[in-house]
Design a protein around this motif. Sequence first.
Motif, PDB file in Angstrom:
ATOM      1  N   LYS A  98      -5.175   8.872  14.924  1.00 41.74           N
ATOM      2  CA  LYS A  98      -4.982   8.710  13.838  1.00 41.74           C
ATOM      3  C   LYS A  98      -4.897   7.772  13.598  1.00 41.74           C
ATOM      4  O   LYS A  98      -3.085   7.599  14.273  1.00 41.74           O
ATOM      5  N   ARG A  99      -5.460   6.651  13.357  1.00 45.71           N
ATOM      6  CA  ARG A  99      -5.169   5.228  12.879  1.00 45.71           C
ATOM      7  C   ARG A  99      -5.538   4.875  11.160  1.00 45.71           C
ATOM      8  O   ARG A  99      -6.634   4.488  11.995  1.00 45.71           O
ATOM      9  N   THR A 100      -5.003   4.262  10.357  1.00 48.16           N
ATOM     10  CA  THR A 100      -5.118   3.916   9.397  1.00 48.16           C
ATOM     11  C   THR A 100      -5.296   2.479   8.682  1.00 48.16           C
ATOM     12  O   THR A 100      -3.963   1.185   9.568  1.00 48.16           O
ATOM     13  N   LEU A 101      -6.336   1.344   7.471  1.00 47.57           N
ATOM     14  CA  LEU A 101      -4.404   0.544   7.468  1.00 47.57           C
ATOM     15  C   LEU A 101      -4.556   0.782   6.379  1.00 47.57           C
ATOM     16  O   LEU A 101      -5.107   1.245   4.985  1.00 47.57           O
ATOM     17  N   ASN A 102      -2.965   0.113   5.681  1.00 47.17           N
ATOM     18  CA  ASN A 102      -2.781   0.027   4.250  1.00 47.17           C
ATOM     19  C   ASN A 102      -1.617  -1.066   4.048  1.00 47.17           C
ATOM     20  O   ASN A 102      -0.475  -1.748   4.997  1.00 47.17           O
ATOM     21  N   ASP A 103      -2.730  -1.515   3.325  1.00 51.82           N
ATOM     22  CA  ASP A 103      -2.173  -3.019   2.827  1.00 51.82           C
ATOM     23  C   ASP A 103      -2.479  -4.319   3.880  1.00 51.82           C
ATOM     24  O   ASP A 103      -0.977  -4.704   4.425  1.00 51.82           O
ATOM     25  N   SER A 151      -0.895  -1.623  10.309  1.00 53.65           N
ATOM     26  CA  SER A 151      -1.458   0.015  11.377  1.00 53.65           C
ATOM     27  C   SER A 151      -0.815   0.479  10.961  1.00 53.65           C
ATOM     28  O   SER A 151       0.035   0.151  11.335  1.00 53.65           O
ATOM     29  N   VAL A 152      -1.577   2.171  10.522  1.00 50.93           N
ATOM     30  CA  VAL A 152       0.117   3.512  10.600  1.00 50.93           C
ATOM     31  C   VAL A 152      -0.814   4.600  11.437  1.00 50.93           C
ATOM     32  O   VAL A 152      -2.223   4.621  10.980  1.00 50.93           O
ATOM     33  N   VAL A 153      -0.628   4.485  12.380  1.00 57.13           N
ATOM     34  CA  VAL A 153      -0.343   5.273  13.522  1.00 57.13           C
ATOM     35  C   VAL A 153       0.094   6.370  13.363  1.00 57.13           C
ATOM     36  O   VAL A 153       1.229   5.824  13.443  1.00 57.13           O
ATOM     37  N   GLU A 154      -0.712   7.739  13.797  1.00 59.25           N
ATOM     38  CA  GLU A 154       0.000   9.143  13.968  1.00 59.25           C
ATOM     39  C   GLU A 154      -1.033   9.490  14.981  1.00 59.25           C
ATOM     40  O   GLU A 154      -1.841   9.414  15.481  1.00 59.25           O
ATOM     41  N   GLN A 175       6.623   3.967  18.117  1.00 55.28           N
ATOM     42  CA  GLN A 175       7.158   2.738  17.576  1.00 55.28           C
ATOM     43  C   GLN A 175       6.102   1.436  18.043  1.00 55.28           C
ATOM     44  O   GLN A 175       6.824   0.591  17.588  1.00 55.28           O
ATOM     45  N   GLU A 176       7.006   1.634  19.424  1.00 47.16           N
ATOM     46  CA  GLU A 176       6.604   0.419  20.331  1.00 47.16           C
ATOM     47  C   GLU A 176       4.846   0.386  19.983  1.00 47.16           C
ATOM     48  O   GLU A 176       4.357  -0.441  19.896  1.00 47.16           O
ATOM     49  N   ILE A 177       4.334   1.232  20.165  1.00 48.23           N
ATOM     50  CA  ILE A 177       2.432   1.227  19.798  1.00 48.23           C
ATOM     51  C   ILE A 177       2.396   0.794  18.570  1.00 48.23           C
ATOM     52  O   ILE A 177       1.611  -0.312  18.277  1.00 48.23           O
ATOM     53  N   SER A 178       2.917   1.193  17.717  1.00 49.56           N
ATOM     54  CA  SER A 178       2.235   0.842  15.852  1.00 49.56           C
ATOM     55  C   SER A 178       2.628  -0.715  16.214  1.00 49.56           C
ATOM     56  O   SER A 178       2.327  -1.419  15.052  1.00 49.56           O
TER      57      SER A 178
END
Length: 461
Positions: free
Chosen positions: A174-179, A182-185, A198-201
């Motif tokens: 899952k990937r969302t947008l925060n400020d 991109s926030v990846v889970e 961390q590298e992907i994020s």
Amino acid sequence: MGVSVPKWVKRFVKSNFLLTLQYGCSQHLYVQLNAMIQELTIRNFLSFKDATTFSFEATDDKTLEDCQVVQVGNTRLLRFALVYGANASGKSNLLAAFEFLRRFWFERKETKEQRTNVVPFLFDKATVSEPSSFELVFFVDTVKYEYKVELDSKAILNECLSSYKTVEPTPLFKRTLNDGVSVVELDARLNVPEAALQEISLKCLPNMSFIAASDMVNYMLPEISDVRHWMHYGFAPVILPESEIFQVAQEKIHDDEDLKEHLLAFIRHADFNITEVHTEKKEIKIPNFLKTAILQNESLSKDQKDELLGEGTMNAFRTSFEHSVVNARGSETYSLAADLQSSGTRRTFGVEMAIYLALKQQRLQAIDEIESSLHPELVEFVLTQFLQEKGRSQLLITTHYDPLLDEVDDMFRKDMVWFTEKGKDGATRLYSLTDFMGLNEISSFRRFYRNGRFGALPNIG
């Protein structure tokens, strides 16, 4: 420019100079895929204003079951679909949705200021500022997946890939947008090291897909990598009426003798008088106008541009056809350059090449206005050859050639026929032939269509 540039190179650039690159290198010619698409839902993209779903899922009808329906788990999927509609009704935009995803998944962005290239519905003040969304349901082997993305011109707001190994979907990422970040889970069961996450994020810029970011990381993400592999090879570039698809074909037949023999056998069976084809490859200096086109193309990353321009040369192909004729002196053979062939001959070679590769690689091939430059009987011949094959390849076409409707239940099934119609608000409505009642009582689907019973006709008068 200091170099003699063949005419075909200029035509190639004007129509779609990346087509050869998009079809992939010869070494990937027979990448075998075991996947199929079930449906695509589009919202707020080009002429699709409201959520609209196109589906390859088969009805319970058992017509032509053997070759044209593939059972995947409990789902029955179709290998073929065709779309009718008036000019500017949105047929091509359906194909454009698949093409957008194919490009979007692997487009690398150099900066977060670059645009995503998505185009919303522009005939409504509200939708212009709203995000677009795509939901793709597909199978890899027997596992069902759902990919969702919501984005605007500047950033991806939400992105998710889920698998259906049970009744309930399990998000793999899952990937969302925060400020603006991109926030990846990732699913904890994937056991991805924290360093890899961390590298992907870090690489996942707000305007770039998670798929593109993960493709830049030297780490195989369990299960996600299988899906990414299908995304990369499972979608052939859409063939447009103006696409110089023959330029791709001549490169392929130069490197692949089996493909060459297939195309020769096909063209002979289709009653051309071509008996042989010869293709020569020559390395030439990349002309300046092509360098400029590559440098200005936003779909290529800096690394890809450097790779293309690195050595300063490109392959040019020169193809000639042998024609056998019978005259007062008997049987004679003459050689003609590709430029002297009809547009129909060149397009036939290109279209059949694309279908051949789709069958070999078991992937999706979309063709816009398949009848362009082709004789109607040749269109039917091309489609018949595809439909008689088995496998998981899928073919999606748009067409104005309504005599194909006379072949419903003989050549193809009712659930393979779709229509597009544009409303007064400028939005496209997509619907299936199976949405209509009493189909078994219709003696001529073509006549019903021409009489306006199915809609999807130009409003002339």
